[in-house]
Each structure stands twice: as C-alpha cells, then as structure tokens.
Design a protein around this motif. Structure first.
Motif, mmCIF file in Angstrom:
data_model
loop_
_atom_site.group_PDB
_atom_site.id
_atom_site.type_symbol
_atom_site.label_atom_id
_atom_site.label_comp_id
_atom_site.label_asym_id
_atom_site.label_seq_id
_atom_site.Cartn_x
_atom_site.Cartn_y
_atom_site.Cartn_z
ATOM 1 N N ILE A 7 0.833 -1.207 0.000
ATOM 2 C CA ILE A 7 0.000 0.000 0.000
ATOM 3 C C ILE A 7 0.869 1.259 0.000
ATOM 4 C CG2 ILE A 7 -1.690 1.342 1.335
ATOM 5 C CD1 ILE A 7 -2.889 -1.438 2.174
ATOM 6 N N THR A 8 1.948 1.255 0.761
ATOM 7 C CA THR A 8 2.859 2.405 0.781
ATOM 8 C C THR A 8 3.514 2.609 -0.582
ATOM 9 O OG1 THR A 8 3.287 2.092 3.139
ATOM 10 C CG2 THR A 8 4.895 3.401 1.906
ATOM 11 N N THR A 9 3.933 1.529 -1.199
ATOM 12 C CA THR A 9 4.514 1.625 -2.545
ATOM 13 C C THR A 9 3.486 2.175 -3.517
ATOM 14 O OG1 THR A 9 5.976 -0.257 -2.097
ATOM 15 C CG2 THR A 9 5.628 0.323 -4.409
ATOM 16 N N ALA A 10 2.271 1.637 -3.458
ATOM 17 C CA ALA A 10 1.198 2.094 -4.337
ATOM 18 C C ALA A 10 0.927 3.582 -4.136
ATOM 19 C CB ALA A 10 -0.072 1.288 -4.081
ATOM 20 N N ALA A 11 0.818 4.003 -2.896
ATOM 21 C CA ALA A 11 0.536 5.407 -2.600
ATOM 22 C C ALA A 11 1.672 6.316 -3.066
ATOM 23 C CB ALA A 11 0.282 5.588 -1.104
ATOM 24 N N THR A 12 2.901 5.865 -2.898
ATOM 25 C CA THR A 12 4.055 6.655 -3.337
ATOM 26 C C THR A 12 4.054 6.814 -4.851
ATOM 27 O OG1 THR A 12 5.357 5.892 -1.446
ATOM 28 C CG2 THR A 12 6.581 6.788 -3.329
ATOM 29 N N LEU A 55 -2.390 -0.911 -5.195
ATOM 30 C CA LEU A 55 -3.262 -0.517 -4.081
ATOM 31 C C LEU A 55 -4.381 -1.533 -3.893
ATOM 32 C CD1 LEU A 55 -4.081 1.542 -1.915
ATOM 33 C CD2 LEU A 55 -5.376 2.734 -3.692
ATOM 34 N N VAL A 56 -5.032 -1.911 -4.985
ATOM 35 C CA VAL A 56 -6.121 -2.893 -4.902
ATOM 36 C C VAL A 56 -5.600 -4.217 -4.346
ATOM 37 C CG1 VAL A 56 -7.736 -4.280 -6.272
ATOM 38 C CG2 VAL A 56 -7.524 -1.825 -6.706
ATOM 39 N N LEU A 57 -4.440 -4.648 -4.823
ATOM 40 C CA LEU A 57 -3.865 -5.904 -4.336
ATOM 41 C C LEU A 57 -3.449 -5.802 -2.870
ATOM 42 C CD1 LEU A 57 -1.768 -6.973 -7.444
ATOM 43 C CD2 LEU A 57 -3.888 -8.026 -6.608
ATOM 44 N N GLY A 58 -2.960 -4.630 -2.478
ATOM 45 C CA GLY A 58 -2.599 -4.439 -1.079
ATOM 46 C C GLY A 58 -3.811 -4.466 -0.160
ATOM 47 N N LEU A 59 -4.936 -3.998 -0.677
ATOM 48 C CA LEU A 59 -6.169 -4.001 0.111
ATOM 49 C C LEU A 59 -6.878 -5.360 0.082
ATOM 50 C CD1 LEU A 59 -7.511 -0.473 -0.898
ATOM 51 C CD2 LEU A 59 -6.501 -1.142 1.299
ATOM 52 N N TYR A 63 -4.553 -12.172 -3.477
ATOM 53 C CA TYR A 63 -3.987 -12.393 -4.804
ATOM 54 C C TYR A 63 -2.569 -11.866 -5.000
ATOM 55 C CZ TYR A 63 -8.835 -13.474 -5.651
ATOM 56 O OH TYR A 63 -10.088 -14.032 -5.568
ATOM 57 N N ILE A 64 -2.038 -11.157 -4.042
ATOM 58 C CA ILE A 64 -0.704 -10.565 -4.201
ATOM 59 C C ILE A 64 0.373 -11.566 -3.789
ATOM 60 C CG2 ILE A 64 -0.677 -9.474 -1.921
ATOM 61 C CD1 ILE A 64 0.784 -7.835 -5.027
ATOM 62 N N SER A 66 4.911 -11.774 -3.752
ATOM 63 C CA SER A 66 6.087 -10.905 -3.864
ATOM 64 C C SER A 66 6.532 -10.790 -5.317
ATOM 65 C CB SER A 66 7.222 -11.402 -2.970
ATOM 66 O OG SER A 66 7.612 -12.700 -3.331
ATOM 67 N N GLU A 67 6.343 -11.849 -6.107
ATOM 68 C CA GLU A 67 6.725 -11.792 -7.522
ATOM 69 C C GLU A 67 5.883 -10.774 -8.286
ATOM 70 O OE1 GLU A 67 7.987 -15.618 -5.794
ATOM 71 O OE2 GLU A 67 6.010 -14.670 -5.885
ATOM 72 N N ILE A 68 4.583 -10.758 -8.028
ATOM 73 C CA ILE A 68 3.707 -9.776 -8.677
ATOM 74 C C ILE A 68 4.095 -8.368 -8.232
ATOM 75 C CG2 ILE A 68 1.329 -8.922 -8.824
ATOM 76 C CD1 ILE A 68 0.439 -11.911 -8.500
ATOM 77 N N TYR A 69 4.283 -8.195 -6.937
ATOM 78 C CA TYR A 69 4.682 -6.896 -6.394
ATOM 79 C C TYR A 69 5.946 -6.384 -7.082
ATOM 80 C CZ TYR A 69 6.771 -3.541 -3.178
ATOM 81 O OH TYR A 69 7.381 -2.429 -2.649
ATOM 82 N N TRP A 70 6.962 -7.234 -7.163
ATOM 83 C CA TRP A 70 8.230 -6.789 -7.743
ATOM 84 C C TRP A 70 8.133 -6.563 -9.246
ATOM 85 C CZ3 TRP A 70 11.363 -4.249 -5.025
ATOM 86 C CH2 TRP A 70 11.524 -4.530 -3.673
ATOM 87 N N CYS A 71 7.348 -7.375 -9.935
ATOM 88 C CA CYS A 71 7.168 -7.142 -11.379
ATOM 89 C C CYS A 71 6.558 -5.766 -11.623
ATOM 90 C CB CYS A 71 6.284 -8.226 -12.004
ATOM 91 S SG CYS A 71 7.140 -9.773 -12.337
ATOM 92 N N PHE A 72 5.525 -5.423 -10.870
ATOM 93 C CA PHE A 72 4.889 -4.119 -11.062
ATOM 94 C C PHE A 72 5.776 -2.975 -10.571
ATOM 95 C CE2 PHE A 72 0.366 -6.099 -11.021
ATOM 96 C CZ PHE A 72 0.469 -6.377 -12.367
ATOM 97 N N THR A 73 6.429 -3.151 -9.442
ATOM 98 C CA THR A 73 7.271 -2.087 -8.890
ATOM 99 C C THR A 73 8.474 -1.808 -9.794
ATOM 100 O OG1 THR A 73 6.576 -2.589 -6.636
ATOM 101 C CG2 THR A 73 8.658 -1.410 -6.891
ATOM 102 N N ILE A 74 9.199 -2.849 -10.148
ATOM 103 C CA ILE A 74 10.360 -2.648 -11.018
ATOM 104 C C ILE A 74 9.904 -2.260 -12.421
ATOM 105 C CG2 ILE A 74 12.396 -3.767 -12.038
ATOM 106 C CD1 ILE A 74 12.557 -5.436 -9.424
ATOM 107 N N GLY A 75 8.751 -2.787 -12.838
ATOM 108 C CA GLY A 75 8.190 -2.390 -14.127
ATOM 109 C C GLY A 75 7.943 -0.894 -14.200
ATOM 110 N N ILE A 76 7.382 -0.319 -13.148
ATOM 111 C CA ILE A 76 7.164 1.134 -13.103
ATOM 112 C C ILE A 76 8.495 1.870 -13.198
ATOM 113 C CG2 ILE A 76 6.487 3.078 -11.612
ATOM 114 C CD1 ILE A 76 4.219 1.231 -10.528
#
Length: 123
Positions: A7-12, A55-59, A63-64, A66-76
């Motif tokens: 959620i913090t990553t999403a908000a940032t 954000l949706v996944l954090g809430l 379904y989240i 760590s692989e999905i999180y990192w793909c989206f974070t590093i993808g951004i």
C-alpha cells in the motif's frame, strides 16, 4: 506479502504520478514537443495504472505475491522512469539513449506481473 509495504509503494507511485502529470502538463508543456509530451503522459498513465493495481492488491492480499509486487514495482521504475529520462534529456538536447532499451524491459515486467496475477487467481 506485507500489505503495508504494498500500500505504501502504491501510494508513493500514485502520488508521484500526480506530481509528474502536473509537472508535464504545466512546466514541461512549454519545452516539450507534442510527441514528447504524449510519451511523458504515457509514462505517467502506466505508472498510475500500476499504482492503482498495487493498491487494490494491497487491500485484497489474497492475490498478491512478492513476484507480482516486484514485477509491477520494477516495471514502473524501468518503464515509466526511463520514459521520463528519455523525454526530458531529449528536450535538453542530450538524449540518454541507453534508456531506450530499458523501457521495453519495464513493459515486459508489467506483462509478467499480469500473467502471474492471472495464474495466481485461477490456481
């Protein structure tokens, strides 16, 4: 996966997308060509889309992963931030060409993140 981190990553990323969008629409509008501005806006859109997904996944942490999180974070970081760097450096006459091949890697990470989300959802 720690939902507070997601959620913090999403908000940032969401906050930065708003800041960069405003920066592009106001400050950069005077120095960028129409094509450069469209490219910059593409970076902002994809950043915001994936911030919202995080954000949706954090809430809804069912379904989240760590692989999905990192793909989206590093993808951004790779996709959107390389576009920002390419556009701004090009406008200043010193295009950072090494960033060009980085953009599609970020896009590939977005695709992999979505694929992992599909797999995680149906399994």
């Amino acid at each position: 996966m720690n939902t507070e981190i997601v959620i913090t990553t999403a908000a940032t990323f969401g906050m930065l997308a708003v800041i960069f969008g405003a920066f592009g629409a106001h400050a950069l509008k005077k120095i960028l060509s129409e094509d450069q501005l469209k490219s910059f806006e593409t970076g902002v859109k994809y950043q915001m889309y994936h911030a919202i997904v995080l954000l949706v996944l954090g809430l809804n942490p069912t379904y989240i992963t760590s692989e999905i999180y990192w793909c989206f974070t590093i993808g951004i970081l790779l996709f959107s931030f390389s576009i920002y760097g390419l556009v701004i450096s090009s406008a200043k006459g010193k295009k950072l060409k090494f960033l060009g091949p980085i953009t599609p890697l970020g896009g590939l990470l977005f695709i992999v993140g979505w694929l992992l989300l599909i797999i995680n959802t149906i399994s």
